[in-house]
Design a protein around this motif. Sequence first.
Motif, PDB file in Angstrom:
ATOM      1  N   LYS A 178       0.843  -1.193   0.000  1.00 27.46           N
ATOM      2  CA  LYS A 178       0.000   0.000   0.000  1.00 27.46           C
ATOM      3  C   LYS A 178       0.882   1.248   0.000  1.00 27.46           C
ATOM      4  O   LYS A 178       1.950   1.271   0.615  1.00 27.46           O
ATOM      5  CB  LYS A 178      -0.911  -0.003   1.232  1.00 27.46           C
ATOM      6  N   LEU A 179       0.415   2.278  -0.679  1.00 25.57           N
ATOM      7  CA  LEU A 179       1.084   3.574  -0.681  1.00 25.57           C
ATOM      8  C   LEU A 179       0.761   4.321   0.602  1.00 25.57           C
ATOM      9  O   LEU A 179      -0.380   4.297   1.077  1.00 25.57           O
ATOM     10  CB  LEU A 179       0.627   4.403  -1.885  1.00 25.57           C
ATOM     11  N   CYS A 180       1.765   5.001   1.157  1.00 29.38           N
ATOM     12  CA  CYS A 180       1.596   5.786   2.383  1.00 29.38           C
ATOM     13  C   CYS A 180       1.991   7.233   2.121  1.00 29.38           C
ATOM     14  O   CYS A 180       2.954   7.491   1.387  1.00 29.38           O
ATOM     15  CB  CYS A 180       2.465   5.225   3.510  1.00 29.38           C
ATOM     16  N   ILE A 181       1.275   8.163   2.743  1.00 29.22           N
ATOM     17  CA  ILE A 181       1.576   9.576   2.553  1.00 29.22           C
ATOM     18  C   ILE A 181       2.132  10.231   3.812  1.00 29.22           C
ATOM     19  O   ILE A 181       2.452  11.419   3.789  1.00 29.22           O
ATOM     20  CB  ILE A 181       0.336  10.358   2.063  1.00 29.22           C
ATOM     21  N   HIS A 182       2.235   9.453   4.888  1.00 26.80           N
ATOM     22  CA  HIS A 182       2.772   9.991   6.139  1.00 26.80           C
ATOM     23  C   HIS A 182       3.435   8.855   6.914  1.00 26.80           C
ATOM     24  O   HIS A 182       2.947   7.715   6.887  1.00 26.80           O
ATOM     25  CB  HIS A 182       1.658  10.611   6.989  1.00 26.80           C
ATOM     26  N   PRO A 183       4.555   9.131   7.599  1.00 26.88           N
ATOM     27  CA  PRO A 183       5.228   8.069   8.365  1.00 26.88           C
ATOM     28  C   PRO A 183       4.327   7.363   9.370  1.00 26.88           C
ATOM     29  O   PRO A 183       4.541   6.180   9.669  1.00 26.88           O
ATOM     30  CB  PRO A 183       6.364   8.828   9.074  1.00 26.88           C
ATOM     31  N   LYS A 184       3.308   8.065   9.900  1.00 32.08           N
ATOM     32  CA  LYS A 184       2.403   7.436  10.865  1.00 32.08           C
ATOM     33  C   LYS A 184       1.616   6.281  10.246  1.00 32.08           C
ATOM     34  O   LYS A 184       1.095   5.427  10.968  1.00 32.08           O
ATOM     35  CB  LYS A 184       1.433   8.477  11.435  1.00 32.08           C
ATOM     36  N   GLN A 185       1.512   6.269   8.933  1.00 27.61           N
ATOM     37  CA  GLN A 185       0.750   5.211   8.271  1.00 27.61           C
ATOM     38  C   GLN A 185       1.564   3.938   8.067  1.00 27.61           C
ATOM     39  O   GLN A 185       0.998   2.868   7.822  1.00 27.61           O
ATOM     40  CB  GLN A 185       0.240   5.710   6.918  1.00 27.61           C
ATOM     41  N   VAL A 186       2.875   4.046   8.152  1.00 26.55           N
ATOM     42  CA  VAL A 186       3.745   2.918   7.804  1.00 26.55           C
ATOM     43  C   VAL A 186       3.526   1.702   8.705  1.00 26.55           C
ATOM     44  O   VAL A 186       3.340   0.576   8.223  1.00 26.55           O
ATOM     45  CB  VAL A 186       5.221   3.344   7.823  1.00 26.55           C
ATOM     46  N   ALA A 187       3.556   1.905  10.014  1.00 30.50           N
ATOM     47  CA  ALA A 187       3.459   0.773  10.954  1.00 30.50           C
ATOM     48  C   ALA A 187       2.154   0.002  10.808  1.00 30.50           C
ATOM     49  O   ALA A 187       2.175  -1.238  10.711  1.00 30.50           O
ATOM     50  CB  ALA A 187       3.654   1.260  12.388  1.00 30.50           C
ATOM     51  N   PRO A 188       0.984   0.657  10.794  1.00 33.41           N
ATOM     52  CA  PRO A 188      -0.243  -0.116  10.632  1.00 33.41           C
ATOM     53  C   PRO A 188      -0.345  -0.827   9.293  1.00 33.41           C
ATOM     54  O   PRO A 188      -0.898  -1.930   9.214  1.00 33.41           O
ATOM     55  CB  PRO A 188      -1.360   0.932  10.787  1.00 33.41           C
ATOM     56  N   VAL A 189       0.202  -0.235   8.241  1.00 34.80           N
ATOM     57  CA  VAL A 189       0.194  -0.908   6.936  1.00 34.80           C
ATOM     58  C   VAL A 189       1.105  -2.137   6.966  1.00 34.80           C
ATOM     59  O   VAL A 189       0.735  -3.220   6.510  1.00 34.80           O
ATOM     60  CB  VAL A 189       0.633   0.065   5.821  1.00 34.80           C
ATOM     61  N   LYS A 190       2.280  -1.969   7.540  1.00 28.44           N
ATOM     62  CA  LYS A 190       3.229  -3.092   7.618  1.00 28.44           C
ATOM     63  C   LYS A 190       2.615  -4.243   8.423  1.00 28.44           C
ATOM     64  O   LYS A 190       2.730  -5.414   8.039  1.00 28.44           O
ATOM     65  CB  LYS A 190       4.534  -2.619   8.255  1.00 28.44           C
ATOM     66  N   THR A 191       1.961  -3.910   9.535  1.00 31.68           N
ATOM     67  CA  THR A 191       1.330  -4.932  10.370  1.00 31.68           C
ATOM     68  C   THR A 191       0.231  -5.671   9.620  1.00 31.68           C
ATOM     69  O   THR A 191       0.115  -6.898   9.709  1.00 31.68           O
ATOM     70  CB  THR A 191       0.745  -4.286  11.643  1.00 31.68           C
ATOM     71  N   ALA A 192      -0.561  -4.919   8.865  1.00 24.10           N
ATOM     72  CA  ALA A 192      -1.678  -5.533   8.135  1.00 24.10           C
ATOM     73  C   ALA A 192      -1.202  -6.551   7.112  1.00 24.10           C
ATOM     74  O   ALA A 192      -1.853  -7.577   6.898  1.00 24.10           O
ATOM     75  CB  ALA A 192      -2.500  -4.442   7.447  1.00 24.10           C
ATOM     76  N   PHE A 193      -0.073  -6.281   6.478  1.00 26.44           N
ATOM     77  CA  PHE A 193       0.416  -7.179   5.428  1.00 26.44           C
ATOM     78  C   PHE A 193       1.348  -8.267   5.954  1.00 26.44           C
ATOM     79  O   PHE A 193       1.702  -9.181   5.205  1.00 26.44           O
ATOM     80  CB  PHE A 193       1.137  -6.376   4.342  1.00 26.44           C
ATOM     81  N   MET A 194       1.731  -8.176   7.222  1.00 22.91           N
ATOM     82  CA  MET A 194       2.624  -9.191   7.770  1.00 22.91           C
ATOM     83  C   MET A 194       1.897 -10.532   7.905  1.00 22.91           C
ATOM     84  O   MET A 194       0.802 -10.594   8.455  1.00 22.91           O
ATOM     85  CB  MET A 194       3.135  -8.748   9.146  1.00 22.91           C
TER      86      MET A 194
END
Length: 281
Positions: free
Chosen positions: A216-232
């Motif tokens: 997923k594309l992220c537009i802010h560093p705060k979005q990185v962790a929840p996106v990474k967790t979702a795809f793990m």
Amino acid sequence: MNPLDTPLGFSSNFLFVPGTRPERFAKALDSGADAVILDLEDAVPEDEKEHARSAIRAAWPQFTAEQKKRLVLRSNSPGTKFYVADLILAQELNIACLLIPKSESLDQINGAAQILPNTAIVPMIETAIGLDKLKELANSNQVLRLALGNIDLQADLGMVCDPQETELQVARYQIVLASRLAQIAPPIDGVTPSTDDIERIQADAQRAKRLGFGAKLCIHPKQVAPVKTAFMPSEEEVSWAKRVIEADQASKGGAIKLDGRMIDRPVVLLAQRTLAIAGKH
């Protein structure tokens, strides 16, 4: 060098940073993001395009070899007056991956591939024409994976989507299907505009994974962790993948059954990808 031999095919999150903000480049790379997109398009006003290219060029020697493998350059779209200069910059830097917005034809992608033989390419699907040309875009030269530009696609199609973007479900399915048929890496889902609504970003990332997207594309560093967790991958998925690999090795590549399920090459490839994403390969 094979342009598709890049860890970006396994990256689950791609964080945008404006090309005009070089002070943010290192912060983006240190944010935990798998990949960082140096943006020359939407985040850069027309009168600052050259400034953005110059900033990226000046910063490039400061990146380590490992960081350069995680950097993606988003050019301006083909046909704009900025596109050729963007390709020249990508060639000069020997960029690992080029994200091409508003991709609409095989000729566009193959033309970029000819100029950048060592660069993986990610066509961004943002228009009705691009959606209609999915098959040829996915099968163009050096294409690593596809990406969805969900906001621009809504605008081009005249859509007014609900918060879950239900109206784009068919388009998302088509992008996943085209990627699978072309045997390229699972596609990259679009952005979540809100940077503060963590529940929304989590829900959007989980939906993307369920639909078959791999990132997923992220537009802010705060979005990185929840996106990474979702795809793990889950513990159960990792355990299954390990057993698949072990069974495949024991059979020396022959078709076998595991827990009553046929294990063939696509299943093995999925298991390998699961372990690679989980960092347990």
